[in-house]
Design a protein around this motif. Structure first.
Motif, short mmCIF file in Angstrom:
data_model
loop_
_atom_site.label_atom_id
_atom_site.label_comp_id
_atom_site.label_asym_id
_atom_site.label_seq_id
_atom_site.Cartn_x
_atom_site.Cartn_y
_atom_site.Cartn_z
N ARG A 166 -66.20 -50.18 -29.40
CA ARG A 166 -66.65 -51.01 -28.29
C ARG A 166 -65.53 -51.90 -27.78
O ARG A 166 -65.29 -52.02 -26.59
CB ARG A 166 -67.85 -51.86 -28.71
CG ARG A 166 -68.35 -52.77 -27.60
CD ARG A 166 -69.39 -53.76 -28.13
NE ARG A 166 -69.94 -54.57 -27.07
CZ ARG A 166 -69.37 -55.68 -26.60
NH1 ARG A 166 -68.21 -56.09 -27.08
NH2 ARG A 166 -69.93 -56.38 -25.64
N GLU A 167 -64.82 -52.53 -28.72
CA GLU A 167 -63.77 -53.46 -28.35
C GLU A 167 -62.62 -52.76 -27.63
O GLU A 167 -62.14 -53.24 -26.60
CB GLU A 167 -63.25 -54.19 -29.59
CG GLU A 167 -64.27 -55.11 -30.25
CD GLU A 167 -65.34 -54.36 -31.05
OE1 GLU A 167 -65.08 -53.22 -31.51
OE2 GLU A 167 -66.45 -54.90 -31.17
N LYS A 168 -62.16 -51.64 -28.19
CA LYS A 168 -61.06 -50.90 -27.55
C LYS A 168 -61.47 -50.39 -26.18
O LYS A 168 -60.69 -50.47 -25.22
CB LYS A 168 -60.66 -49.70 -28.42
CG LYS A 168 -59.87 -50.02 -29.65
CD LYS A 168 -59.37 -48.70 -30.22
CE LYS A 168 -59.58 -48.60 -31.69
NZ LYS A 168 -59.20 -47.30 -32.23
N LEU A 169 -62.69 -49.87 -26.09
CA LEU A 169 -63.15 -49.31 -24.83
C LEU A 169 -63.33 -50.40 -23.77
O LEU A 169 -62.91 -50.23 -22.62
CB LEU A 169 -64.46 -48.55 -25.05
CG LEU A 169 -65.03 -47.79 -23.86
CD1 LEU A 169 -64.00 -46.83 -23.26
CD2 LEU A 169 -66.28 -47.04 -24.26
N ARG B 288 -61.39 -52.99 -18.84
CA ARG B 288 -60.91 -54.18 -18.13
C ARG B 288 -59.57 -53.90 -17.46
O ARG B 288 -59.30 -54.40 -16.37
CB ARG B 288 -60.76 -55.35 -19.08
CG ARG B 288 -62.06 -55.93 -19.55
CD ARG B 288 -61.82 -56.99 -20.59
NE ARG B 288 -63.05 -57.55 -21.10
CZ ARG B 288 -63.22 -57.93 -22.36
NH1 ARG B 288 -62.23 -57.82 -23.24
NH2 ARG B 288 -64.37 -58.45 -22.74
N ASP B 289 -58.72 -53.11 -18.12
CA ASP B 289 -57.39 -52.82 -17.59
C ASP B 289 -57.36 -51.63 -16.65
O ASP B 289 -56.39 -51.45 -15.91
CB ASP B 289 -56.42 -52.53 -18.75
CG ASP B 289 -56.13 -53.77 -19.58
OD1 ASP B 289 -56.39 -54.89 -19.09
OD2 ASP B 289 -55.65 -53.62 -20.71
N HIS B 290 -58.41 -50.82 -16.67
CA HIS B 290 -58.45 -49.58 -15.88
C HIS B 290 -58.90 -49.88 -14.45
O HIS B 290 -59.79 -50.67 -14.22
CB HIS B 290 -59.45 -48.62 -16.54
CG HIS B 290 -59.40 -47.24 -15.99
ND1 HIS B 290 -58.40 -46.35 -16.30
CD2 HIS B 290 -60.24 -46.59 -15.16
CE1 HIS B 290 -58.63 -45.21 -15.69
NE2 HIS B 290 -59.74 -45.33 -14.99
N ARG B 291 -58.26 -49.22 -13.52
CA ARG B 291 -58.67 -49.38 -12.12
C ARG B 291 -59.90 -48.51 -11.89
O ARG B 291 -59.84 -47.30 -12.01
CB ARG B 291 -57.55 -48.95 -11.19
CG ARG B 291 -57.93 -49.19 -9.75
CD ARG B 291 -56.71 -49.20 -8.86
NE ARG B 291 -57.16 -49.51 -7.52
CZ ARG B 291 -56.99 -48.71 -6.50
NH1 ARG B 291 -56.38 -47.57 -6.64
NH2 ARG B 291 -57.44 -49.05 -5.31
N ILE B 292 -61.00 -49.14 -11.55
CA ILE B 292 -62.27 -48.44 -11.33
C ILE B 292 -62.41 -48.15 -9.84
O ILE B 292 -62.21 -49.02 -9.02
CB ILE B 292 -63.47 -49.30 -11.82
CG1 ILE B 292 -63.29 -49.72 -13.28
CG2 ILE B 292 -64.77 -48.56 -11.61
CD1 ILE B 292 -63.23 -48.61 -14.30
N ASP C 41 -73.98 -45.29 -28.17
CA ASP C 41 -74.12 -46.74 -28.35
C ASP C 41 -72.84 -47.46 -27.99
O ASP C 41 -72.87 -48.51 -27.33
CB ASP C 41 -74.51 -47.08 -29.80
CG ASP C 41 -75.95 -46.73 -30.13
OD1 ASP C 41 -76.76 -46.52 -29.20
OD2 ASP C 41 -76.27 -46.68 -31.33
N VAL C 42 -71.69 -46.92 -28.42
CA VAL C 42 -70.40 -47.53 -28.10
C VAL C 42 -70.18 -47.51 -26.59
O VAL C 42 -69.81 -48.53 -25.99
CB VAL C 42 -69.24 -46.79 -28.83
CG1 VAL C 42 -67.88 -47.22 -28.28
CG2 VAL C 42 -69.32 -47.03 -30.32
N LEU C 43 -70.41 -46.37 -25.98
CA LEU C 43 -70.22 -46.24 -24.53
C LEU C 43 -71.13 -47.19 -23.76
O LEU C 43 -70.67 -47.91 -22.87
CB LEU C 43 -70.48 -44.79 -24.09
CG LEU C 43 -69.39 -43.80 -24.47
CD1 LEU C 43 -69.93 -42.38 -24.47
CD2 LEU C 43 -68.21 -43.92 -23.52
N ARG C 44 -72.39 -47.22 -24.11
CA ARG C 44 -73.35 -48.07 -23.39
C ARG C 44 -73.05 -49.55 -23.61
O ARG C 44 -73.11 -50.36 -22.67
CB ARG C 44 -74.78 -47.74 -23.82
CG ARG C 44 -75.84 -48.55 -23.10
CD ARG C 44 -75.82 -48.30 -21.60
NE ARG C 44 -76.62 -49.25 -20.87
CZ ARG C 44 -77.74 -48.94 -20.22
NH1 ARG C 44 -78.18 -47.70 -20.21
NH2 ARG C 44 -78.40 -49.87 -19.57
#
Length: 69
Positions: free
Chosen positions: A56-59, A64-68, A16-19
């Motif tokens: 959810r918030e941390k992830l 947002r900060d991670h280069r995808i 749930d957190v991941l999704r």
């Protein structure tokens, strides 16, 4: 970058957190959840989650900060 999950299991709450974080990330960027970009983001989300970004918030913040891709 490919994620290798060895002997990893996720509870329904983990999923749930991941999704939820992935859905929010895709919505913010207007990216289809079935797109290649979303697949890369999902892989990054798994890595980040296992690194301790377990709400959810941390992830979402980390995504947002991670280069995808």
């Amino acid at each position: 970058m490919r994620t290798l999950l060895v002997n990893s299991s996720f509870s329904p709450e983990d999923l749930d957190v991941l999704r939820s974080a992935l859905d929010a990330w895709c919505t913010e960027r207007r990216i289809d959840i079935k797109s290649v970009d979303a697949q890369f983001a999902a892989s990054a989300a798994l890595d980040l989650y296992q690194a301790g970004y377990d709400s959810r918030e941390k992830l979402l913040h980390a995504l947002r900060d991670h280069r995808i891709a």
